[in-house]
Enzyme design. Structure first.
Site, PDB file in Angstrom:
ATOM      1  N   HIS A  46      46.246 -30.701  -4.299  1.00  0.00           N
ATOM      2  CA  HIS A  46      46.946 -30.138  -5.447  1.00  0.00           C
ATOM      3  C   HIS A  46      46.017 -29.786  -6.600  1.00  0.00           C
ATOM      4  O   HIS A  46      44.815 -29.964  -6.543  1.00  0.00           O
ATOM      5  CB  HIS A  46      48.072 -31.070  -5.900  1.00  0.00           C
ATOM      6  CG  HIS A  46      47.600 -32.322  -6.589  1.00  0.00           C
ATOM      7  ND1 HIS A  46      48.206 -33.522  -6.383  1.00  0.00           N
ATOM      8  CD2 HIS A  46      46.611 -32.548  -7.479  1.00  0.00           C
ATOM      9  CE1 HIS A  46      47.606 -34.444  -7.139  1.00  0.00           C
ATOM     10  NE2 HIS A  46      46.639 -33.876  -7.799  1.00  0.00           N
TER      11      HIS A  46
ATOM     12  N   CYS B 201      51.444 -28.301  -2.418  1.00  0.00           N
ATOM     13  CA  CYS B 201      52.265 -29.505  -2.545  1.00  0.00           C
ATOM     14  C   CYS B 201      53.759 -29.195  -2.464  1.00  0.00           C
ATOM     15  O   CYS B 201      54.262 -28.893  -1.389  1.00  0.00           O
ATOM     16  CB  CYS B 201      51.898 -30.232  -3.833  1.00  0.00           C
ATOM     17  SG  CYS B 201      52.305 -31.973  -3.771  1.00  0.00           S
TER      18      CYS B 201
END
EC number: 6.3.5.13
Lengths: 455, 246
Positions: free
Chosen positions: B192, B93
Site C-alpha cells: 500500500h 489494497c
C-alpha cells in the site's frame, strides 16, 4: 489489602529511586505497582474528588499540562502525568502521588478502555481524532468505536468534545452530559483542503459530509446533505481569532460570559489546546480571570517546539508524529521565516509507527514554498522522506540524506544559515535533544516545574 | 506523447498515502517530456472506457470503501471494457479487493466485487502487516519490489496469475507465497501507500504498459534513480530475515 499496600509502597519506592537516579521514571513505578495489584489504578483513583481524562490524537500533553496549571493556580491540589506517559503504567505512576483534590490524566486514545474500566472519571476531554500510526490503531472509525465503548463504562462522566471534529462529536451521541468546544470561522479557514482527510463520512447515515470550511485536516464546519447531522453549536467558542508567530489572541465565548485570551503558543493547534483546557476549567467553575492569567504565560513542554541557542545558531526542535502534525508544524514553522535549514528525522520504530507511508499524506507545500537553504533527511527512514520531497519538486542538490542522527546535526551546524528547524518523530525527539545538549546547545524554554508531585 | 490517467475516488480511497503513486507516475512521465492529464472520477461520475490509458484505485477505510464499492460496481463494466482494450490499471489494497469476485466478511456475508481479477477475498482474524518484499519476474530485473502491507482480508487467486512471489512478508493470504494479481495490463496489490516511490522499475513498467495502448512499444529514457534504488536496497536488506520462509 496487603497486596494493595505492597503495590503502593513498591511503586512509591520505585518512584523515589528513579528520582535519586535522576531517571524519568514516568512509567516504571506504575508498571511495578500494577504487577503486584492489577486493580491499584482504580483504588488510587477513588481517592480523588475529581478525575479528568484528556484523550485524542494530538494536543493531549499540552492540554493536560495547561489544565493542571490552571487548577494549581486556582489553589487546588493537582496530580497529573505531565510528560506524556499515557498508558496505564504512566497513569498509575501519576496517581501514586499523595492524595490530591483533582487528577488530570492524559490517556492514550488506543488504551482508554483499560483505564475507564477502573477509573471512574468525572470528565473526559477529547481533543481530536486524526490519522496516526495506522499500523497500530488501524482506522479512525474503528478507534472511535473503541473510544465509544470505553466511554460506555463511565456513563455519568461529562464529555468535553471538539465540535469541529465529526468523529469526536459522534462520541457524544446518546450521552447526557456533553459540552462542545470549537472555533468560529477564522481568516485562515479554507473552503477546500489539500490534505488527505478522514472523518468525512456522516456518522449517522454514512453519506459523504460536506464542509462550509476547514480549519485544518478534517476539523471545520461540516454537515450532511442527506440527514440533519452537522457541527453542533459550541458552548465554548473561539471568536475573532488573531494568530501570528508570537502566539494567539481571541475571545472565548462561553455560557454566561466572554473571556479575552492571549497565548504565547503559536499555531492553530495550540488555539485548540487552549480552548479545550479553558473549556474544561470554566465548566468546573474555575474563575475566568485565573484561566486568562495562566493561559497568558503558559508555554508547552520540552520538545514540543523547544528552541535552543548554540553559538550564533537558533535551533527549533519539534515533534511530528502524523500527517496532520507534520502539515501543521511546517505551516507554523515556515510562517514569516527567512532562509533556514530544515532537518526532518523520521524513524519507524514501534513508538513511531512502523509504517512511514503517512509521509505522503502530509501537506508539504509550506516547506516547498519556504526559503529553505537545504533540507536534511535523517533517521531510519531518511531515504523515504527524501524520495517524497524529490517527487514534490525539491531539487536533489538541496536535499541531503544523512540517516545517522549525530552526523545530521553536525552537518546542520555547518550550514551557512543561522536558523535550523528540526522535526522529529517520537523516538528521535529525545535523541536530538541529547545530541544538541552534548554540542552545547542551551534550551530557551523554561522547563515546566515538576508537576506530577510523585512522593 | 500524452498520458491520460484516471484517478478513481481520490477523496474516498486515499489511505496510507496512496495518492503518492499518482504524483510519482506524473513526475516520471513529465521528466521525460510526456504530457500528463489527470482526471478525478468519483461517485456518480460517468466513466468513458476509451478516454484513459491508466487507472489508479487506492485503498480506503471500511466506511469509505463501502461507499465507493457500491458505485464501483456500477462502473465495473466500463472498467472491464477499458482493461480488455489494453488500458493499464493499478489497484491497491482495498481497491484491489473490490476488483476481485467477492469479499466474504467475518459474519459470512458475501459482498460482490467487479470481477476483473479471478480472485476472492475472505476476512481473516488477524491483520497481516509489516514490511514486504516480492519478486516480479515481468520487470526483467533482480530488483525486488518492496513496500508495506496492512490488511485483514486474505485473497485467493482462482486462475488470475499473481503479481509476484513473496520473498518476505505475507502477500495475498500469508500462506501460498503469492502477492497481488495480474490480468492483462491490470495490477492489483496489497503493497500500500507510496508503493512506486521505492520501486521506480515498477513505476516505469506501468508507464510503458499505459503508453503502449496508444503509441505501441515505447522506450522510456532512463532517469537518475540512484536515490530510489538505494532506499529500495536498504529497506530490502534491513527486513530480510536471516532464516527466511523460502
Amino acid at each position: 489489602m496487603l497486596r494493595t499496600f505492597l503495590a503502593l509502597w513498591a511503586g512509591r519506592l520505585a518512584a523515589f529511586i528513579c528520582r535519586l537516579l535522576q531517571r524519568g521514571g514516568t512509567s516504571l513505578p506504575g508498571y511495578l505497582a500494577l504487577k503486584i495489584d492489577p486493580y491499584l489504578m482504580g483504588r488510587l483513583a477513588s481517592r480523588y474528588e475529581k478525575i479528568i481524562i484528556v484523550t485524542g490524537t494530538n494536543g493531549k500533553t499540552t492540554t493536560t499540562n495547561l489544565l493542571a496549571s490552571i487548577f494549581r493556580a486556582a489553589g487546588l491540589k493537582v496530580v497529573h502525568n505531565s510528560e506524556g506517559a499515557n498508558m496505564p503504567a504512566g497513569v498509575t505512576t501519576a496517581l501514586l502521588a499523595r492524595r490530591g483534590e483533582i487528577a488530570v490524566l492524559e490517556v492514550d486514545e488506543g488504551t482508554l478502555g483499560l483505564v475507564t474500566r477502573q477509573v471512574k472519571a468525572h470528565m473526559v476531554l477529547i481533543t481530536n481524532l486524526l490519522r496516526d500510526q495506522l499500523d497500530r490503531y488501524h482506522e479512525l472509525e474503528q478507534l472511535a468505536a473503541a473510544i465509544s465503548r470505553a466511554l460506555a463504562a463511565i456513563p455519568a462522566a461529562t464529555l468535553i468534545l471538539n465540535a469541529d471534529d465529526s468523529l469526536v462529536t459522534s462520541l457524544g451521541r446518546g450521552r447526557e452530559k456533553v459540552r462542545y468546544f470549537g472555533l468560529a470561522r477564522t481568516p485562515w479557514s479554507q473552503e477546500t483542503t489539500s490534505e488527505v482527510l478522514e472523518g468525512h463520512i456522516c456518522p449517522r447515515c454514512r453519506r459523504p459530509l460536506e464542509f462550509n470550511y476547514y480549519h485544518y485536516s478534517h476539523l471545520g464546519d461540516y454537515f450532511c446533505p442527506q440527514c440533519s447531522y452537522s457541527r453542533p453549536p459550541a458552548e465554548y467558542e473561539v471568536r475573532d481569532l488573531e494568530l501570528n508567530s508570537g502566539g494567539a489572541r481571541f475571545d472565548l465565548v462561553y455560557p454566561g460570559g466572554k473571556l479575552p485570551l492571549r497565548s504565547p503558543m503559536p499555531g492553530i493547534y495550540n488555539v485548540y489546546n487552549v480552548l479545550a483546557a479553558a473549556s474544561a476549567a470554566l465548566q468546573l467553575k474555575i474563575d475566568p480571570a485565573t484561566v486568562g492569567r495562566v493561559v497568558a504565560s503558559f508555554l508547552p513542554g520540552q520538545g514540543r517546539a523547544e528552541t535552543f541557542s548554540l553559538g550564533n545558531k537558533h535551533l527549533t526542535l519539534m515533534l511530528v508524529k502524523n500527517p496532520t502534525g507534520l502539515s501543521i508544524a511546517l505551516k507554523t514553522l515556515t510562517a514569516g521565516r527567512g532562509k533556514a535549514t530544515y532537518l526532518l528525522a523520521i524513524n519507524d520504530l514501534a513508538a513511531d509507527g512502523r509504517d512511514v507511508s503517512w509521509l505522503w499524506d502530509a501537506d508539504l507545500s509550506p516547506l516547498l514554498q519556504a526559503p529553505y537553504h537545504r533540507i536534511i533527511c535523517a533517521g531510519l527512514r531518511a531515504g523515504d522522506m527524501a524520495i517524497c520531497l524529490k517527487y514534490q519538486g525539491v531539487k536533489e542538490a538541496n536535499l541531503k540524506v544523512i540517516p545517522d542522527q549525530e552526523e545530521s546535526v553536525d552537518f546542520l551546524l555547518e550550514e551557512p544559515v543561522d536558523e535550523g528547524l528540526i522535526l522529529c518523530t517520537y523516538t528521535n525527539l529525545a535523541l536530538y535533544r541529547r545530541i544538541l545538549k552534548a554540542r552545547g546547545a542551551v534550551s530557551e524554554v523554561t522547563p515546566l516545574p515538576s508537576l506530577s508531585g510523585t512522593p | 506523447m500524452k498520458l491520460r490517467l484516471c484517478h478513481l475516488y481520490p477523496e474516498l480511497l486515499n489511505l496510507y498515502g496512496d495518492r503518492g503513486n499518482v504524483l510519482i507516475l506524473c513526475r516520471r512521465a513529465e521528466w521525460r517530456g510526456i504530457a500528463v492529464e489527470v482526471t478525478r472520477i468519483s461517485l456518480g461520475d460517468k466513466l468513458d472506457p476509451k478516454a484513459y490509458d491508466l487507472f489508479f484505485l487506492g485503498g480506503g477505510p471500511d466506511q469509505e470503501q463501502g461507499v465507493a464499492s457500491a458505485d464501483l460496481l456500477a462502473k465495473g463494466p466500463w472498467l472491464k471494457e477499458a482493461v480488455e482494450a489494453g488500458a493499464a490499471l493499478l489497484a491497491i489494497c482495498g481497491g484491489y479487493q473490490l476488483l476481485g469476485e467477492y469479499y466474504r466478511t467475518s459474519t459470512g456475508e458475501t459482498l460482490p466485487g467487479v470481477g476483473l481479477f479471478a480472485a476472492y477475498t475472505e476476512a481473516g482474524n488477524k491483520r497481516l502487516k509489516g514490511n514486504i518484499a516480492i519478486q516480479v519476474e515481468e520487470l526483467g530485473t533482480d530488483w525486488p519490489v518492496i513496500g508495506f502491507e496492512n490488511h485483514g482480508g486474505r485473497t485467493f487467486l482462482q486462475g488470475t496469475r499473481p503479481l509476484g512471489r513473496v520473498i518476505y512478508g505475507d502477500g495475498n493470504n500469508g500462506t501460498d507465497q503469492t502477492e497481488g494479481a495480474r490480468y492483462r495490463n491490470a495490477i492489483g496489490t496489497y503493497l500500500h501507500g507510496p508503493l512506486l516511490s521505492k520501486n521506480p522499475h515498477l513505476a516505469d513498467y506501468l508507464l510503458r504498459l499505459a503508453l503502449q495502448r496508444r503509441y505501441g512499444e515505447v522506450e522510456l529514457p532512463p532517469l537518475d534513480d540512484s536515490l530510489e534504488l538505494a532506499v529500495n536496497e536498504a529497506v530490502y536488506r534491513r527486513f530480510l530475515p536471516t532464516k527466511g520462509k523460502w
